[in-house]
Design an enzyme around this catalytic site. Structure first.
Site, PDB file in Angstrom:
ATOM      1  N   SER A 193      38.365  39.100  41.275  1.00 46.94           N
ATOM      2  CA  SER A 193      38.540  37.605  42.129  1.00 46.94           C
ATOM      3  C   SER A 193      39.425  36.674  41.595  1.00 46.94           C
ATOM      4  CB  SER A 193      37.088  36.773  41.963  1.00 46.94           C
ATOM      5  OG  SER A 193      37.548  35.447  42.591  1.00 46.94           O
ATOM      6  N   THR A 194      39.335  35.672  40.225  1.00 49.56           N
ATOM      7  CA  THR A 194      39.845  34.828  39.476  1.00 49.56           C
ATOM      8  C   THR A 194      40.712  36.019  38.715  1.00 49.56           C
ATOM      9  OG1 THR A 194      38.593  33.132  40.031  1.00 49.56           O
ATOM     10  CG2 THR A 194      39.963  33.097  38.029  1.00 49.56           C
ATOM     11  N   HIS A 220      38.853  38.502  46.601  1.00 48.09           N
ATOM     12  CA  HIS A 220      37.980  36.806  46.940  1.00 48.09           C
ATOM     13  C   HIS A 220      39.250  35.932  47.448  1.00 48.09           C
ATOM     14  CE1 HIS A 220      34.668  37.914  44.293  1.00 48.09           C
ATOM     15  NE2 HIS A 220      34.394  38.662  45.338  1.00 48.09           N
ATOM     16  N   MET A 310      34.972  35.531  37.926  1.00 48.12           N
ATOM     17  CA  MET A 310      33.564  34.284  37.920  1.00 48.12           C
ATOM     18  C   MET A 310      32.225  34.936  39.250  1.00 48.12           C
ATOM     19  SD  MET A 310      33.193  30.388  37.820  1.00 48.12           S
ATOM     20  CE  MET A 310      33.571  30.553  36.111  1.00 48.12           C
ATOM     21  N   ASP A 313      29.740  39.182  41.788  1.00 44.64           N
ATOM     22  CA  ASP A 313      29.973  40.406  42.910  1.00 44.64           C
ATOM     23  C   ASP A 313      30.682  41.319  42.451  1.00 44.64           C
ATOM     24  OD1 ASP A 313      29.968  40.512  45.463  1.00 44.64           O
ATOM     25  OD2 ASP A 313      32.187  40.146  45.948  1.00 44.64           O
TER      26      ASP A 313
END
Length: 372
Positions: A193-194, A220, A310, A313
């Protein structure tokens, strides 16, 4: 540890303890500066400290304003957002949230910015009425606060020209022809993600073109941007990378990136299925959906990998992979831009190996060699 990394970690600990976070807006549009300022000022955890009209103006004001986070437009006169970002990351790293357009050019530049050190991005809505406008008003403060806690490292400035998105004959020859994997031997499922685009580059660069496994990636990211991500990853790695399409035959030596807005799943016949079912963990694509799918079909032949990000998931998916006899690797939280996803896996005791980012590709290759 490098001095720059130590300073970044100290800075992050300081940021996590204080509020409000100081935010500087950089955009050549007076209307956008006004809108972003109003969004920031409506959140008590954020403090608007000033603005700049272009990159050169931003660089001149940074030392005086000392923002904790920068929102940075991509397309500006005098000095554009991408070049401004590269200078900031080389000289005095500050968490940056890019503000980009939904155009193809905008998505390509956004992916390049994330690879150059931007923490996150948010697309500009095409209209300031309706769902798109509501989305940026809801998400921008969250992304800024998330960025304030990011771990940063100085990235040497490079003025190399951007790589053409069209593959040349030499690159096509380098990647070679993948091996069709009827009755798939192995599959690597990666969640990010991030901070993920830069982390994914690091991992994929270490994988050989003839990898005896297929790779699934859930990053994401909204639609259009995942295609640009896949194209960039394909350019910088030896292994072939593409955005997944419905019905794609899963092949060894190929990487399939979940398209924005769709969960990535495997079918029993060795092809790909994309689902626009409800979000899981508030996201679509979801790593949990992807990992549970491949665990169910390929069992012990799965290697699960969770990188920076973050939230939680991927944590449930890694549990399922272990239950089915697969292997799991987690990025060391101390090397992640954001440690939430790796820590969620560790909290569920579902990591076989916890490794720094630069060791993950070698671990994947080693496991595949061991179990041939």
């Amino acid at each position: 540890m490098e001095p720059g990394a130590m300073e970044a970690k100290r800075r992050c600990r300081k940021l996590m303890k204080k509020a409000p976070f100081k935010v500087m807006v950089v955009d050549d549009s007076a209307f956008m500066r006004k809108v972003l300022r109003e969004i920031i000022q409506q959140d008590s955890a954020l403090e608007y400290v000033g603005m700049a009209r272009n990159g050169r103006d931003a660089l001149a004001k940074l030392k005086g304003l000392k923002p904790d986070v920068l929102t940075l437009d991509l397309e500006m006169p005098v000095l554009n957002g991408l070049d401004t970002l590269k200078i900031i990351m080389a000289e005095n790293p500050v968490p940056v949230v890019m503000v980009s357009s939904y155009t193809q050019k905008g998505s390509e530049m956004t992916i390049e910015a994330l690879a150059a050190g931007a923490v996150d991005f948010i697309p500009k809505p095409s209209t300031w009425e309706g769902e798109q406008a509501d989305e940026i008003r809801r998400l921008l403060p969250l992304k800024i606060k998330k960025a304030a806690g990011a771990r940063l490292q100085a990235i040497p400035f490079s003025d190399e020209p951007r790589v053409d998105v069209v593959e040349g004959e030499e690159q096509l020859e380098r990647k070679g022809s993948p091996v069709v994997s009827r009755g798939m031997d192995r599959i690597v499922a990666i969640a990010a993600s991030t901070g993920g685009p830069r982390a994914l580059e690091e991992v994929l660069k270490g994988l050989p073109a003839d990898l005896p496994a297929a790779v699934f990636i859930t990053q994401h990211m909204p639609p259009r941007f995942t295609r640009s991500l896949a194209e960039r990853l394909d350019r910088v790695s030896q292994i072939k990378v593409k955005e997944a399409s419905p019905g794609d035959e899963i092949r060894n030596g190929e990487v399939y990136v979940a398209p924005g807005g769709y969960h990535l799943l495997a079918r029993h016949d060795g092809t790909i299925f994309l689902s626009n079912a409800v979000t899981v963990n508030h996201v679509r694509p979801s790593a949990d959906v992807m990992m549970e799918s491949v665990a169910e079909i390929f069992g012990a032949a799965v290697i699960g990998v969770v990188l920076t990000g973050m939230g939680r998931d991927g944590a449930a998916g890694m549990v399922r992979i272990k239950e089915r006899g697969g292997r799991t690797i987690v990025q060391d939280p101390s090397s992640a831009v954001l440690s939430g996803m790796p820590r969620a896996v560790l909290q569920r005791d579902s990591a076989d190996e916890v490794l720094s980012l630069n060791r993950i590709a070698a671990a994947i290759v080693r496991i595949l060699d061991e179990e041939r």
